[in-house]
Design a protein around this motif. Structure first.
Motif, PDB file in Angstrom:
ATOM      1  N   VAL A 269     -13.812  -4.689  -2.448  1.00 45.04           N
ATOM      2  CA  VAL A 269     -14.821  -5.129  -1.485  1.00 45.04           C
ATOM      3  C   VAL A 269     -14.327  -6.342  -0.718  1.00 45.04           C
ATOM      4  CG1 VAL A 269     -17.200  -5.908  -1.186  1.00 45.04           C
ATOM      5  CG2 VAL A 269     -16.642  -4.200  -2.943  1.00 45.04           C
ATOM      6  N   LEU A 270     -14.308  -6.221   0.600  1.00 48.01           N
ATOM      7  CA  LEU A 270     -13.915  -7.292   1.519  1.00 48.01           C
ATOM      8  C   LEU A 270     -12.479  -7.765   1.283  1.00 48.01           C
ATOM      9  CD1 LEU A 270     -17.218  -9.393   1.563  1.00 48.01           C
ATOM     10  CD2 LEU A 270     -16.524  -7.530   3.082  1.00 48.01           C
ATOM     11  N   MET A 271     -11.650  -6.941   0.639  1.00 52.45           N
ATOM     12  CA  MET A 271     -10.254  -7.312   0.398  1.00 52.45           C
ATOM     13  C   MET A 271      -9.333  -6.201   0.896  1.00 52.45           C
ATOM     14  SD  MET A 271     -10.265  -9.252  -3.306  1.00 52.45           S
ATOM     15  CE  MET A 271     -10.678  -7.753  -4.215  1.00 52.45           C
ATOM     16  N   PRO A 272      -9.299  -5.940   2.201  1.00 52.97           N
ATOM     17  CA  PRO A 272      -8.490  -4.823   2.700  1.00 52.97           C
ATOM     18  C   PRO A 272      -7.008  -4.966   2.410  1.00 52.97           C
ATOM     19  CG  PRO A 272      -9.230  -6.228   4.507  1.00 52.97           C
ATOM     20  CD  PRO A 272      -9.979  -6.663   3.290  1.00 52.97           C
ATOM     21  N   GLU A 273      -6.485  -6.190   2.379  1.00 51.33           N
ATOM     22  CA  GLU A 273      -5.051  -6.364   2.154  1.00 51.33           C
ATOM     23  C   GLU A 273      -4.654  -6.055   0.718  1.00 51.33           C
ATOM     24  OE1 GLU A 273      -3.673 -10.117   3.500  1.00 51.33           O
ATOM     25  OE2 GLU A 273      -4.113  -9.705   5.608  1.00 51.33           O
ATOM     26  N   SER A 274      -5.636  -5.964  -0.197  1.00 50.70           N
ATOM     27  CA  SER A 274      -5.337  -5.683  -1.597  1.00 50.70           C
ATOM     28  C   SER A 274      -5.452  -4.209  -1.944  1.00 50.70           C
ATOM     29  CB  SER A 274      -6.288  -6.489  -2.503  1.00 50.70           C
ATOM     30  OG  SER A 274      -6.136  -7.885  -2.275  1.00 50.70           O
ATOM     31  N   CYS A 275      -5.890  -3.379  -1.006  1.00 49.33           N
ATOM     32  CA  CYS A 275      -6.089  -1.954  -1.286  1.00 49.33           C
ATOM     33  C   CYS A 275      -4.759  -1.236  -1.457  1.00 49.33           C
ATOM     34  CB  CYS A 275      -6.852  -1.289  -0.137  1.00 49.33           C
ATOM     35  SG  CYS A 275      -8.604  -1.674  -0.090  1.00 49.33           S
ATOM     36  N   GLY A 276      -4.658  -0.436  -2.498  1.00 51.82           N
ATOM     37  CA  GLY A 276      -3.520   0.441  -2.639  1.00 51.82           C
ATOM     38  C   GLY A 276      -3.673   1.643  -1.723  1.00 51.82           C
ATOM     39  N   VAL A 277      -2.591   2.040  -1.084  1.00 44.49           N
ATOM     40  CA  VAL A 277      -2.581   3.192  -0.186  1.00 44.49           C
ATOM     41  C   VAL A 277      -1.523   4.167  -0.684  1.00 44.49           C
ATOM     42  CG1 VAL A 277      -2.245   4.004   2.180  1.00 44.49           C
ATOM     43  CG2 VAL A 277      -3.332   1.775   1.769  1.00 44.49           C
ATOM     44  N   ALA A 278      -1.918   5.428  -0.863  1.00 43.84           N
ATOM     45  CA  ALA A 278      -0.982   6.479  -1.260  1.00 43.84           C
ATOM     46  C   ALA A 278      -0.547   7.243  -0.022  1.00 43.84           C
ATOM     47  CB  ALA A 278      -1.632   7.421  -2.266  1.00 43.84           C
ATOM     48  N   LEU A 279       0.749   7.488   0.091  1.00 42.98           N
ATOM     49  CA  LEU A 279       1.314   8.147   1.259  1.00 42.98           C
ATOM     50  C   LEU A 279       2.136   9.357   0.841  1.00 42.98           C
ATOM     51  CD1 LEU A 279       2.240   4.698   1.857  1.00 42.98           C
ATOM     52  CD2 LEU A 279       1.397   5.736   3.957  1.00 42.98           C
ATOM     53  N   ARG A 280       2.006  10.408   1.606  1.00 41.01           N
ATOM     54  CA  ARG A 280       2.849  11.591   1.420  1.00 41.01           C
ATOM     55  C   ARG A 280       4.062  11.453   2.318  1.00 41.01           C
ATOM     56  NH1 ARG A 280       1.176  17.957   2.410  1.00 41.01           N
ATOM     57  NH2 ARG A 280       3.296  18.739   2.681  1.00 41.01           N
ATOM     58  N   ILE A 281       5.246  11.609   1.745  1.00 38.62           N
ATOM     59  CA  ILE A 281       6.500  11.511   2.494  1.00 38.62           C
ATOM     60  C   ILE A 281       7.133  12.901   2.511  1.00 38.62           C
ATOM     61  CG2 ILE A 281       8.737  10.382   2.667  1.00 38.62           C
ATOM     62  CD1 ILE A 281       7.557   8.068   1.034  1.00 38.62           C
ATOM     63  N   ASP A 282       7.339  13.429   3.706  1.00 38.55           N
ATOM     64  CA  ASP A 282       7.920  14.764   3.878  1.00 38.55           C
ATOM     65  C   ASP A 282       9.249  14.652   4.590  1.00 38.55           C
ATOM     66  OD1 ASP A 282       5.755  16.579   2.909  1.00 38.55           O
ATOM     67  OD2 ASP A 282       4.622  15.559   4.465  1.00 38.55           O
ATOM     68  N   ALA A 283      10.269  15.255   4.005  1.00 43.36           N
ATOM     69  CA  ALA A 283      11.601  15.271   4.601  1.00 43.36           C
ATOM     70  C   ALA A 283      12.251  16.601   4.271  1.00 43.36           C
ATOM     71  CB  ALA A 283      12.444  14.109   4.085  1.00 43.36           C
ATOM     72  N   ALA A 284      13.491  16.778   4.708  1.00 43.61           N
ATOM     73  CA  ALA A 284      14.200  18.031   4.461  1.00 43.61           C
ATOM     74  C   ALA A 284      14.355  18.311   2.972  1.00 43.61           C
ATOM     75  CB  ALA A 284      15.561  17.993   5.148  1.00 43.61           C
ATOM     76  N   ALA A 285      14.430  17.252   2.174  1.00 45.26           N
ATOM     77  CA  ALA A 285      14.630  17.423   0.734  1.00 45.26           C
ATOM     78  C   ALA A 285      13.345  17.760  -0.009  1.00 45.26           C
ATOM     79  CB  ALA A 285      15.251  16.155   0.148  1.00 45.26           C
ATOM     80  N   GLY A 286      12.192  17.690   0.649  1.00 43.62           N
ATOM     81  CA  GLY A 286      10.933  17.978  -0.018  1.00 43.62           C
ATOM     82  C   GLY A 286       9.898  16.906   0.251  1.00 43.62           C
ATOM     83  N   SER A 287       8.929  16.801  -0.657  1.00 41.41           N
ATOM     84  CA  SER A 287       7.835  15.845  -0.512  1.00 41.41           C
ATOM     85  C   SER A 287       7.790  14.927  -1.728  1.00 41.41           C
ATOM     86  CB  SER A 287       6.493  16.567  -0.372  1.00 41.41           C
ATOM     87  OG  SER A 287       6.486  17.408   0.767  1.00 41.41           O
ATOM     88  N   TRP A 288       7.507  13.660  -1.492  1.00 39.84           N
ATOM     89  CA  TRP A 288       7.334  12.715  -2.587  1.00 39.84           C
ATOM     90  C   TRP A 288       6.270  11.695  -2.179  1.00 39.84           C
ATOM     91  CZ3 TRP A 288      11.620  13.215   0.449  1.00 39.84           C
ATOM     92  CH2 TRP A 288      12.049  12.098   1.186  1.00 39.84           C
ATOM     93  N   VAL A 289       6.094  10.658  -2.979  1.00 38.86           N
ATOM     94  CA  VAL A 289       4.948   9.765  -2.849  1.00 38.86           C
ATOM     95  C   VAL A 289       5.402   8.366  -2.485  1.00 38.86           C
ATOM     96  CG1 VAL A 289       2.913   8.823  -4.031  1.00 38.86           C
ATOM     97  CG2 VAL A 289       3.706  11.126  -4.563  1.00 38.86           C
ATOM     98  N   GLY A 290       4.661   7.739  -1.602  1.00 37.84           N
ATOM     99  CA  GLY A 290       4.847   6.330  -1.293  1.00 37.84           C
ATOM    100  C   GLY A 290       3.618   5.545  -1.717  1.00 37.84           C
ATOM    101  N   LEU A 291       3.820   4.367  -2.285  1.00 36.63           N
ATOM    102  CA  LEU A 291       2.731   3.461  -2.656  1.00 36.63           C
ATOM    103  C   LEU A 291       2.925   2.157  -1.903  1.00 36.63           C
ATOM    104  CD1 LEU A 291       2.504   3.964  -6.532  1.00 36.63           C
ATOM    105  CD2 LEU A 291       1.232   5.142  -4.734  1.00 36.63           C
ATOM    106  N   TRP A 292       1.844   1.673  -1.302  1.00 36.95           N
ATOM    107  CA  TRP A 292       1.952   0.495  -0.420  1.00 36.95           C
ATOM    108  C   TRP A 292       0.619  -0.232  -0.377  1.00 36.95           C
ATOM    109  CZ3 TRP A 292      -0.739   0.092   4.352  1.00 36.95           C
ATOM    110  CH2 TRP A 292      -0.389  -1.011   5.135  1.00 36.95           C
ATOM    111  N   ARG A 293       0.694  -1.540  -0.179  1.00 45.94           N
ATOM    112  CA  ARG A 293      -0.486  -2.370   0.064  1.00 45.94           C
ATOM    113  C   ARG A 293      -0.247  -3.187   1.326  1.00 45.94           C
ATOM    114  NH1 ARG A 293      -3.791  -2.513  -4.545  1.00 45.94           N
ATOM    115  NH2 ARG A 293      -2.752  -1.577  -6.356  1.00 45.94           N
ATOM    116  N   PRO A 294      -1.291  -3.388   2.135  1.00 49.02           N
ATOM    117  CA  PRO A 294      -1.097  -4.188   3.355  1.00 49.02           C
ATOM    118  C   PRO A 294      -0.529  -5.568   3.103  1.00 49.02           C
ATOM    119  CG  PRO A 294      -3.178  -3.014   3.455  1.00 49.02           C
ATOM    120  CD  PRO A 294      -2.640  -2.801   2.076  1.00 49.02           C
ATOM    121  N   SER A 295      -0.774  -6.143   1.918  1.00 52.42           N
ATOM    122  CA  SER A 295      -0.260  -7.475   1.620  1.00 52.42           C
ATOM    123  C   SER A 295       1.230  -7.470   1.286  1.00 52.42           C
ATOM    124  CB  SER A 295      -1.036  -8.080   0.443  1.00 52.42           C
ATOM    125  OG  SER A 295      -0.915  -7.261  -0.710  1.00 52.42           O
ATOM    126  N   SER A 296       1.810  -6.265   1.120  1.00 48.34           N
ATOM    127  CA  SER A 296       3.212  -6.166   0.738  1.00 48.34           C
ATOM    128  C   SER A 296       4.066  -5.805   1.937  1.00 48.34           C
ATOM    129  CB  SER A 296       3.391  -5.106  -0.355  1.00 48.34           C
ATOM    130  OG  SER A 296       4.750  -4.913  -0.656  1.00 48.34           O
TER     131      SER A 296
END
Length: 376
Positions: A269-296
């Motif tokens: 709550v009221l801490m957008p920079e602390s939210c974890g965001v999950a990302l799908r990464i697609d490339a020729a080798a396949g798909s994998w996962v990215g983890l990121w936070r706006p504060s990082s």
């Protein structure tokens, strides 16, 4: 927390795991088409218990690969079936002992093949909406949760796509709208005011600004726009209602891969920079996962579990990402991913202390009072 699969996960032997995996807004249930070949059936997953489990919901006839599915918070599954290309019939499926119950809701006529889609699960868990895109306008239908079958709730000028809920009640919906041949801009749609549209994103006048995900708790928005470099879209983030500009981190830009967010950590709550965001990464080798936070300033890239239903998952409030997977040996599973700990910064040797300077005391009546508040 809702996510939908876009492409088929990996194949294993002769088994093919179809596309389409949708999770309810509260993370309790999910639904997908299961089976192989032409023997497809609806499968409901329960995700909020000690272990995930799947309940098959087959009927006398197999389902078509293009069937539209949406789980509801009470455990029923909405299914939309195309009939003669343009007409779509909607039903609710539910388990009744060893059999499958079906409640017919009605039908909606689409202006063209492929013009009707389901919007992401409503945060209230009861209503389900469909979107019909025509040549000059877009119509929103309430296809489940109404009193008398499908109801037309709004007609919006322009061609719309996407669909992101901005609140916890299911009233405010964000859509990406294009008027005539102009740029795509995200707008907010108020469903309680007849679909009244108000501007939501306009980074520059000519940029294409799309909203991909939003978190109502923190106000975090995940955006795709070509404002930084026209003709090349970038992934960025902002905060709903903030006057700060949208930021486009370099760590989210990969040269040989597409990066798409699919889940945001709730409860910050009221801490957008602390939210974890999950990302799908697609490339020729396949798909994998990215983890990121706006504060990082970095994105962690992690291998996805075998059989991951790519592009789907949900965060727990404590910061654990749960990824659904299906294989012949484990047809219903959840794998937990935790964000790697950030390395401790290397100690820096303290600089030599400067020699003290002798300063003449300033009498109070001559002291600079700029930025000082008057006492009393």
């Amino acid at each position: 927390m809702t996510a939908c699969a876009i492409e088929a996960p990996a194949e294993d032997g002769d088994a093919v795991w179809p596309t389409g995996f949708t999770i309810t807004a509260n993370g309790a249930y999910a639904a997908r088409l299961a089976g192989s070949g032409e023997a497809l059936f609806v499968e409901r997953w329960t995700l909020d218990g000690p272990e995930p489990y799947a309940v098959p919901l087959p009927l006398a006839q197999p389902e078509e690969p293009g069937a539209l599915l949406l789980p509801l918070a009470d455990g029923r599954v909405l299914i939309g079936r195309a009939v003669d290309g343009l007409r779509h019939t909607f039903s609710l499926l539910y388990p009744t002992g060893p059999d499958t119950g079906e409640l017919l809701l009605g039908s909606v006529e689409a202006p063209a093949p492929g013009a009707l889609t389901l919007l992401p699960p409503s945060p209230d868990g009861i209503c389900a909406y469909a979107m019909c895109v025509g040549p000059d306008s877009t119509t929103l239908w309430l296809v489940a949760g109404g009193a008398f079958g499908p109801e037309r709730v709004a007609e919006i000028k322009g061609r719309c796509s996407g669909g992101v809920w901005l609140d916890r009640t299911g009233r405010i919906l964000a859509l990406d709208r294009q008027l005539d041949d102009g740029p795509v801009k995200a707008v907010a749609i108020d469903l309680e005011r007849g679909g009244e549209a108000t501007p939501l994103l306009q980074i520059t006048e000519d940029s294409h600004d799309r909203l991909l995900l939003a978190d109502p708790d923190s106000g975090l928005l995940l955006i795709r726009s070509d404002a930084p470099s026209p003709g090349h879209e970038r992934l960025g983030w902002g905060v709903l209602g903030s006057l700060l500009p949208v930021r486009f981190p370099e760590c989210l830009r990969l040269d040989d891969a597409a990066v798409t967010p699919f889940a945001v950590q709730p409860g910050q709550v009221l801490m957008p920079e602390s939210c974890g965001v999950a990302l799908r990464i697609d490339a020729a080798a396949g798909s994998w996962v990215g983890l990121w936070r706006p504060s990082s300033r970095r994105m962690h890239q992690l291998a996805a579990p075998f059989g991951w239903l790519a592009g789907t998952g949900l965060w727990t409030p404590s910061g654990v990402l749960r990824l659904p997977y299906a294989t012949p040996a484990a047809p219903c599973g959840l794998a937990d991913l935790e964000e790697p700990a950030e390395p401790e910064p290397e100690p820096v040797a303290p600089a030599a202390a400067p020699e003290p300077k002798v300063c003449r005391p300033v009498p109070l009546q001559e002291a600079p009072l700029t930025d000082r508040k008057q006492a009393g």
